[in-house]
Design a protein around this motif. Structure first.
Motif, PDB file in Angstrom:
ATOM      1  N   ASN A 326       0.620  -0.887   0.923  1.00 53.99           N
ATOM      2  CA  ASN A 326      -0.023   0.432  -0.201  1.00 53.99           C
ATOM      3  C   ASN A 326       0.885   1.308   0.061  1.00 53.99           C
ATOM      4  OD1 ASN A 326      -1.356   2.297   0.807  1.00 53.99           O
ATOM      5  ND2 ASN A 326      -2.769   0.396   1.741  1.00 53.99           N
ATOM      6  N   GLU A 328       0.432   4.094   0.139  1.00 51.93           N
ATOM      7  CA  GLU A 328      -0.590   5.549   1.569  1.00 51.93           C
ATOM      8  C   GLU A 328       0.127   5.184   2.639  1.00 51.93           C
ATOM      9  OE1 GLU A 328      -4.242   5.471   2.081  1.00 51.93           O
ATOM     10  OE2 GLU A 328      -4.836   6.436  -0.389  1.00 51.93           O
ATOM     11  N   LEU A 329       0.826   3.858   3.001  1.00 54.98           N
ATOM     12  CA  LEU A 329       1.370   3.136   4.487  1.00 54.98           C
ATOM     13  C   LEU A 329       3.038   3.445   4.296  1.00 54.98           C
ATOM     14  CD1 LEU A 329       0.842   1.741   7.195  1.00 54.98           C
ATOM     15  CD2 LEU A 329       1.637  -0.904   5.474  1.00 54.98           C
ATOM     16  N   ALA A 331       4.540   6.066   2.665  1.00 59.59           N
ATOM     17  CA  ALA A 331       4.557   7.003   2.760  1.00 59.59           C
ATOM     18  C   ALA A 331       4.520   7.830   4.032  1.00 59.59           C
ATOM     19  CB  ALA A 331       3.379   8.120   1.986  1.00 59.59           C
ATOM     20  N   ALA A 332       3.082   7.629   4.975  1.00 56.04           N
ATOM     21  CA  ALA A 332       3.312   7.713   6.036  1.00 56.04           C
ATOM     22  C   ALA A 332       4.490   7.043   7.292  1.00 56.04           C
ATOM     23  CB  ALA A 332       1.828   6.780   6.978  1.00 56.04           C
ATOM     24  N   GLN A 352      -1.951   8.630  10.987  1.00 58.77           N
ATOM     25  CA  GLN A 352      -2.622   7.469   9.750  1.00 58.77           C
ATOM     26  C   GLN A 352      -2.533   6.091   9.861  1.00 58.77           C
ATOM     27  OE1 GLN A 352      -0.988   9.592   6.070  1.00 58.77           O
ATOM     28  NE2 GLN A 352      -1.678   8.914   4.940  1.00 58.77           N
ATOM     29  N   ILE A 356      -5.301   3.123   8.642  1.00 61.22           N
ATOM     30  CA  ILE A 356      -4.455   2.917   6.985  1.00 61.22           C
ATOM     31  C   ILE A 356      -4.647   1.142   7.852  1.00 61.22           C
ATOM     32  CG2 ILE A 356      -3.167   1.971   5.332  1.00 61.22           C
ATOM     33  CD1 ILE A 356      -2.115   4.790   5.005  1.00 61.22           C
ATOM     34  N   ASP A 360      -7.410  -1.477   6.419  1.00 56.60           N
ATOM     35  CA  ASP A 360      -6.906  -2.522   5.246  1.00 56.60           C
ATOM     36  C   ASP A 360      -6.920  -4.135   5.976  1.00 56.60           C
ATOM     37  OD1 ASP A 360      -7.427  -1.548   2.721  1.00 56.60           O
ATOM     38  OD2 ASP A 360      -5.278  -1.373   2.570  1.00 56.60           O
TER      39      ASP A 360
END
Length: 406
Positions: A326, A328-329, A331-332, A352, A356, A360
């Motif tokens: 993922n 987004e994960l 990046a967080a 975040q 996530i 998910d």
């Protein structure tokens, strides 16, 4: 009369240590006991500490039932976590109800969880519908959510862990300053699980919840494939009980899981041959400890061990056994590493990451690990500090008085 280098290798330095704590080592009979006496030069001696003049630490072995009996008989006053009393919680709870002993527990920092084999090793070059590869059971997040709704985690914790712990929403405990308090629980709800499975294409064609659902129109799963998966766990009596409980509740949703106990050697076998770290499993239950930073490496895409990175990932050893990816994960997690601890950027990135993972569900949190100690009812000031390596951080304050009995 010895140099620092000489002291490092001198047995006397380890067996007769110098220190400034509440007790002085008086006698040590290896394998049997250590006898300690009050330190008259202790800096809190003026406060009447420590409370005991003599403290004997016995090595009694790891048989939980005999150690609990030692409390009841008065042979011991306190039994610590090294005696595995959590393996006999039913006896402990009954003795508590009978007023024979009392116990104290602390949650974390580890949490027990069930990881999904989202991307098995055989998918590294893409899914091949003509090869005999494991079906893509868990690529759809709705299926993972259905598993969470259909696992009676609260019931299992109450029944088998005697409510000494609780079901997590995150890898952090609610008392942690970085805990995301906006997370919503996925409570036991077989009806909601059935809706999600239907929507994902797993159908109950025979209208019999006692038989496994089968794939109707599920991506990367041949039509007619039954929803039957293996539930591996790192072997222990508690995990065996929990796996059996989840097997039963999942069966009510048309999900058949077959529990398999793994030895530590089998569990830890490295990639690519290893069952777990080689991503050759369906489900696996084990514990991991959450430190100061989120355990991103468990689910970051860069930590998927493949032949391209020498089966060790890019940074932390290739420990993303789920194969979950993922951006987004990723990046967080990187923002957590780049932000200054205590800053708002650091805090928001932590929030975040938890959000996530909760949405998910590459992994289902099962229960917080816990440290458990038991004592005679008259022992005062018993406590568990999960931030310390020992539960005797307040050893000098322990006392025995009739008014301390619950």
């Amino acid at each position: 009369g010895k140099s620092a280098a000489d002291l490092l290798g001198d047995p006397a330095a380890a067996e007769k240590p110098l220190g400034w704590g509440p007790y002085i080592l008086e006698e040590w009979v290896k394998g049997e006991y250590v006898r300690l006496v009050k330190n008259p030069a202790y800096f809190r001696a003026g406060e009447g500490l420590p409370k005991f003049d003599i403290l004997v630490y016995r090595f009694t072995g790891s048989l939980s039932d005999s150690n609990l009996v030692a409390l009841e008989s008065g042979e011991c006053d306190v039994v610590d976590q090294t005696t595995y009393i959590e393996e006999d919680l039913q006896t402990l709870r009954q003795m508590e109800l009978d007023g024979k002993i009392k116990s104290v527990s602390g949650l974390g920092p580890d949490w027990e969880h069930l990881d999904f084999g989202i991307k098995p090793q055989s998918y590294d070059n893409g899914y091949n519908p003509f090869a005999e590869e494991r079906p893509d059971y868990f690529g759809d997040a709705r299926v993972r959510q259905a598993f969470a709704y259909c696992m009676d985690r609260e019931g299992a914790v109450t029944t088998y862990l005697k409510a000494k712990t609780s079901v997590p929403l995150s890898y952090l405990t609610p008392q942690h300053p970085l805990y995301n308090s906006e997370l919503k629980p996925l409570a036991y709800d077989p009806g909601r699980a059935a809706e999600l499975l239907d929507a994902a294409g797993w159908k109950d064609f025979d209208n019999d919840p006692a038989t496994p659902r089968v794939a109707g129109n599920v991506k990367n799963v041949p039509a007619g494939t039954p929803l039957v998966v293996e539930y591996a766990y790192l072997d222990s009596p508690v995990r065996q009980q929990m796996a059996a409980a989840f097997q039963q509740s999942l069966a009510g949703c048309g999900i058949q899981v077959n529990p398999v106990a793994l030895s530590l050697a089998d569990f830890s076998a490295p990639a690519p041959e290893g069952k777990i770290f080689g991503r050759n499993f369906d489900l696996v239950q084990f514990a991991w400890s959450a430190g100061l930073n989120p355990p991103c490496f468990l689910y970051e895409s860069g930590e998927i061990a493949t032949s391209d990175n020498g089966w060790v990932g890019t940074r932390f050893g290739g420990v993303n056994i789920t194969g979950y990816e993922n951006p987004e994960l990723d990046a967080a997690c990187e923002r957590v590493r780049q932000a200054a601890p205590g800053s708002e950027a650091y805090r928001s990135a932590h929030m975040q990451v938890q959000a996530i993972l909760a949405a998910d569900l590459p992994s289902i949190p099962l229960y917080y690990g816990f440290r458990l100690i038991a004592a005679r009812p008259q022992v005062c000031d018993l406590m568990v500090d999960i931030s310390a390596r020992s539960e005797f951080g307040n050893l000098e304050s322990l006392d025995i008085r009739p008014d301390c009995a619950p």
